[in-house]
Write a protein that holds these residues in place. Structure first.
Motif, PDB file in Angstrom:
ATOM      1  N   ALA A   1       0.863  -1.333   0.172  1.00 33.84           N
ATOM      2  CA  ALA A   1      -0.813   0.198   0.120  1.00 33.84           C
ATOM      3  C   ALA A   1       0.841   1.255   0.023  1.00 33.84           C
ATOM      4  O   ALA A   1       0.899   2.325  -0.635  1.00 33.84           O
ATOM      5  N   LEU A   2       2.007   1.501   0.818  1.00 32.45           N
ATOM      6  CA  LEU A   2       2.488   2.244   0.938  1.00 32.45           C
ATOM      7  C   LEU A   2       3.178   2.917  -0.300  1.00 32.45           C
ATOM      8  O   LEU A   2       3.276   3.773  -1.310  1.00 32.45           O
ATOM      9  N   GLY A   3       3.799   1.805  -0.964  1.00 26.51           N
ATOM     10  CA  GLY A   3       4.598   1.723  -2.316  1.00 26.51           C
ATOM     11  C   GLY A   3       3.731   2.624  -3.363  1.00 26.51           C
ATOM     12  O   GLY A   3       3.854   2.868  -4.157  1.00 26.51           O
ATOM     13  N   ASN A   4       2.654   1.891  -3.045  1.00 23.09           N
ATOM     14  CA  ASN A   4       1.486   2.163  -4.430  1.00 23.09           C
ATOM     15  C   ASN A   4       1.409   3.831  -4.672  1.00 23.09           C
ATOM     16  O   ASN A   4       1.153   4.693  -5.118  1.00 23.09           O
ATOM     17  N   ASP A   5       0.746   4.411  -3.578  1.00 23.42           N
ATOM     18  CA  ASP A   5       0.873   5.329  -2.397  1.00 23.42           C
ATOM     19  C   ASP A   5       2.316   6.228  -3.031  1.00 23.42           C
ATOM     20  O   ASP A   5       1.562   7.093  -3.486  1.00 23.42           O
ATOM     21  N   VAL A   6       2.999   6.492  -2.957  1.00 24.70           N
ATOM     22  CA  VAL A   6       4.731   6.719  -3.391  1.00 24.70           C
ATOM     23  C   VAL A   6       4.172   6.720  -4.398  1.00 24.70           C
ATOM     24  O   VAL A   6       5.004   7.924  -5.123  1.00 24.70           O
ATOM     25  N   ARG A   7       4.441   5.812  -5.284  1.00 26.75           N
ATOM     26  CA  ARG A   7       4.483   5.933  -6.977  1.00 26.75           C
ATOM     27  C   ARG A   7       3.459   6.787  -7.695  1.00 26.75           C
ATOM     28  O   ARG A   7       3.500   7.476  -8.621  1.00 26.75           O
ATOM     29  N   ASN A   8       1.853   6.687  -6.969  1.00 32.18           N
ATOM     30  CA  ASN A   8       0.265   7.613  -7.546  1.00 32.18           C
ATOM     31  C   ASN A   8       1.609   8.184  -7.603  1.00 32.18           C
ATOM     32  O   ASN A   8       1.280   9.844  -7.798  1.00 32.18           O
ATOM     33  N   GLN A   9       1.950   9.209  -5.876  1.00 32.34           N
ATOM     34  CA  GLN A   9       2.213  10.180  -5.746  1.00 32.34           C
ATOM     35  C   GLN A   9       3.383  11.278  -6.989  1.00 32.34           C
ATOM     36  O   GLN A   9       3.638  12.319  -7.400  1.00 32.34           O
ATOM     37  N   ILE A  10       4.526  10.240  -6.864  1.00 32.75           N
ATOM     38  CA  ILE A  10       5.750  10.641  -7.927  1.00 32.75           C
ATOM     39  C   ILE A  10       4.889  11.198  -9.482  1.00 32.75           C
ATOM     40  O   ILE A  10       6.345  11.129 -10.103  1.00 32.75           O
ATOM     41  N   THR A  11       4.204   9.961  -9.738  1.00 34.46           N
ATOM     42  CA  THR A  11       4.229   9.572 -10.946  1.00 34.46           C
ATOM     43  C   THR A  11       2.410  10.681 -11.796  1.00 34.46           C
ATOM     44  O   THR A  11       2.324  11.112 -12.683  1.00 34.46           O
ATOM     45  N   GLY A  12       2.055  10.838 -10.760  1.00 33.10           N
ATOM     46  CA  GLY A  12       1.393  12.094 -10.595  1.00 33.10           C
ATOM     47  C   GLY A  12      -0.314  11.191 -11.446  1.00 33.10           C
ATOM     48  O   GLY A  12      -1.330  11.816 -12.028  1.00 33.10           O
ATOM     49  N   ARG A  13      -0.357  10.325 -11.179  1.00 33.01           N
ATOM     50  CA  ARG A  13      -1.197   9.590 -11.924  1.00 33.01           C
ATOM     51  C   ARG A  13      -1.805   7.901 -10.547  1.00 33.01           C
ATOM     52  O   ARG A  13      -1.095   7.889 -10.525  1.00 33.01           O
ATOM     53  N   ASP A  14      -2.936   7.578 -11.280  1.00 33.37           N
ATOM     54  CA  ASP A  14      -2.890   6.381  -9.992  1.00 33.37           C
ATOM     55  C   ASP A  14      -3.077   5.037 -11.257  1.00 33.37           C
ATOM     56  O   ASP A  14      -3.232   4.741 -12.190  1.00 33.37           O
ATOM     57  N   MET A  15      -1.517   4.384 -10.653  1.00 31.84           N
ATOM     58  CA  MET A  15      -1.510   2.928 -10.880  1.00 31.84           C
ATOM     59  C   MET A  15      -1.508   1.743 -10.177  1.00 31.84           C
ATOM     60  O   MET A  15      -0.547   0.912 -10.686  1.00 31.84           O
ATOM     61  N   THR A  16      -2.269   2.142  -9.580  1.00 32.89           N
ATOM     62  CA  THR A  16      -2.833   1.188  -9.216  1.00 32.89           C
ATOM     63  C   THR A  16      -2.860  -0.884  -9.777  1.00 32.89           C
ATOM     64  O   THR A  16      -2.257  -1.074  -9.620  1.00 32.89           O
ATOM     65  N   THR A  17      -3.255  -0.051 -10.953  1.00 30.44           N
ATOM     66  CA  THR A  17      -4.151  -1.112 -11.451  1.00 30.44           C
ATOM     67  C   THR A  17      -3.004  -1.080 -12.739  1.00 30.44           C
ATOM     68  O   THR A  17      -3.051  -0.277 -13.147  1.00 30.44           O
ATOM     69  N   ASN A  18      -1.602  -1.279 -12.682  1.00 33.42           N
ATOM     70  CA  ASN A  18      -0.864  -1.639 -13.462  1.00 33.42           C
ATOM     71  C   ASN A  18      -1.032  -2.059 -15.758  1.00 33.42           C
ATOM     72  O   ASN A  18      -0.942  -2.896 -15.290  1.00 33.42           O
ATOM     73  N   SER A  19      -1.286  -0.984 -16.540  1.00 36.54           N
ATOM     74  CA  SER A  19      -1.780  -1.672 -17.154  1.00 36.54           C
ATOM     75  C   SER A  19      -0.369  -2.265 -18.551  1.00 36.54           C
ATOM     76  O   SER A  19      -0.593  -2.055 -19.883  1.00 36.54           O
ATOM     77  N   ALA A  20       0.758  -1.504 -17.936  1.00 39.70           N
ATOM     78  CA  ALA A  20       1.793  -1.653 -18.949  1.00 39.70           C
ATOM     79  C   ALA A  20       2.039  -2.995 -19.216  1.00 39.70           C
ATOM     80  O   ALA A  20       2.131  -3.863 -18.848  1.00 39.70           O
ATOM     81  N   LYS A  21       2.851  -3.475 -20.269  1.00 40.51           N
ATOM     82  CA  LYS A  21       2.498  -5.136 -20.365  1.00 40.51           C
ATOM     83  C   LYS A  21       3.314  -5.963 -20.264  1.00 40.51           C
ATOM     84  O   LYS A  21       2.929  -7.201 -19.716  1.00 40.51           O
ATOM     85  N   TYR A  22       4.403  -4.781 -19.301  1.00 41.71           N
ATOM     86  CA  TYR A  22       5.625  -6.154 -18.621  1.00 41.71           C
ATOM     87  C   TYR A  22       4.294  -6.738 -17.078  1.00 41.71           C
ATOM     88  O   TYR A  22       5.045  -7.953 -16.575  1.00 41.71           O
ATOM     89  N   ALA A  23       3.648  -5.551 -16.345  1.00 39.02           N
ATOM     90  CA  ALA A  23       2.534  -5.645 -15.695  1.00 39.02           C
ATOM     91  C   ALA A  23       2.057  -6.853 -15.356  1.00 39.02           C
ATOM     92  O   ALA A  23       1.582  -7.469 -14.795  1.00 39.02           O
ATOM     93  N   GLN A  24       1.325  -7.170 -17.129  1.00 39.92           N
ATOM     94  CA  GLN A  24       0.759  -7.761 -17.360  1.00 39.92           C
ATOM     95  C   GLN A  24       0.851  -9.266 -17.899  1.00 39.92           C
ATOM     96  O   GLN A  24      -0.054 -10.671 -17.090  1.00 39.92           O
TER      97      GLN A  24
END
Length: 246
Positions: free
Chosen positions: A122-145
């Motif tokens: 949860a912490l890492g998700n919040d940090v990533r969302n903060q520094i990218t400026g968008r909600d990446m909780t559900t990561n649609s990138a090919k590497y994540a899929q």
């Protein structure tokens, strides 16, 4: 006279040397931040001899030991364990030599421990969302899929364990990241992405141009040229997107 002035102004704006004219006092990059660039770049490139010189220069300038160490720790997430471990060993050797010579380097502040029950995902998700400026909780990138577990590692370890350590700010961590990526080959897409993240964390175009100046002066002109070209592409795309949203 007005025509001459306009022409001179135009040349300054379009000339590639424009970025090289950045004034550190105006760019906003602190002296410590300027030392992050060669330290991260030489670690990622595996150039220990130049890294040792960059570390020594940073220590002589008063950069705290723990701040330098933190950059080297973070580098394993981008350049791999071998180069990070070699860099940390180099730092240890330098400190031993300096201590034997009677030099007392300032340690600085270590990372504040997180509560034992911290949910790193949860912490890492919040940090990533903060520094990218968008909600990446559900990561649609090919590497994540294709490998969902890699996104877990990114959230829990890179953005949770590492980016949450308060020795460096998120801006300083992004500066270290783009320095490493600029020094590596085949990671232009990631460099573009982290330029965008750098801007989201509050680094300005002027600061990023100053970053390319440091690469040019302290690391390698070709590395700087590549980094500046990609930066200009990112800034141009950002300008066009802003215009389309008006």
């Amino acid at each position: 006279m007005r025509i001459i002035t306009v022409l001179i102004s135009t040349i300054i704006l379009i000339c590639p040397a424009h970025a090289g004219a950045a004034d550190p006092a105006k760019s906003g990059l602190s002296e410590e931040q300027t030392h992050i660039v060669p330290i991260a770049a030489f670690t990622a490139a595996g150039d220990i001899e130049k890294l040792e010189a960059a570390i020594t220069e940073a220590l002589d300038a008063g950069v705290p030991v723990y701040d330098i160490r933190e950059v080297l720790i973070q580098m394993y997430a981008y350049a791999g364990f071998p180069r990070s471990l070699n860099a940390l060993t180099a730092l240890a050797d330098i400190l031993e030599t300096r201590e034997a010579s009677g030099i007392e380097d300032r340690l600085g502040e270590d990372a504040t421990p997180l509560p034992e029950d911290t949910d790193m995902n949860a912490l890492g998700n919040d940090v990533r969302n903060q520094i990218t400026g968008r909600d990446m909780t559900t990561n649609s990138a090919k590497y994540a899929q294709i490998a969902p577990v890699i996104d877990v590692y990114l959230k829990e370890h890179l953005f949770g364990d590492i980016f949450s350590r308060d020795v460096l700010t998120h801006q300083e961590r992004e500066l270290a990241t783009i320095s490493a990526l600029a020094a590596m080959s085949g990671v232009e897409a990631q460099l573009r992405g982290h330029y965008r993240v750098s801007l989201t964390t509050g680094l300005t175009p002027e600061q990023l141009y100053h970053f390319t100046d440091i690469l040019r002066d302290r690391v390698d002109p070709q590395t700087a040229a590549k980094a500046q070209r990609i930066l200009e592409e990112v800034l141009q795309a950002r300008t066009e997107q802003g215009a389309s949203n008006e």
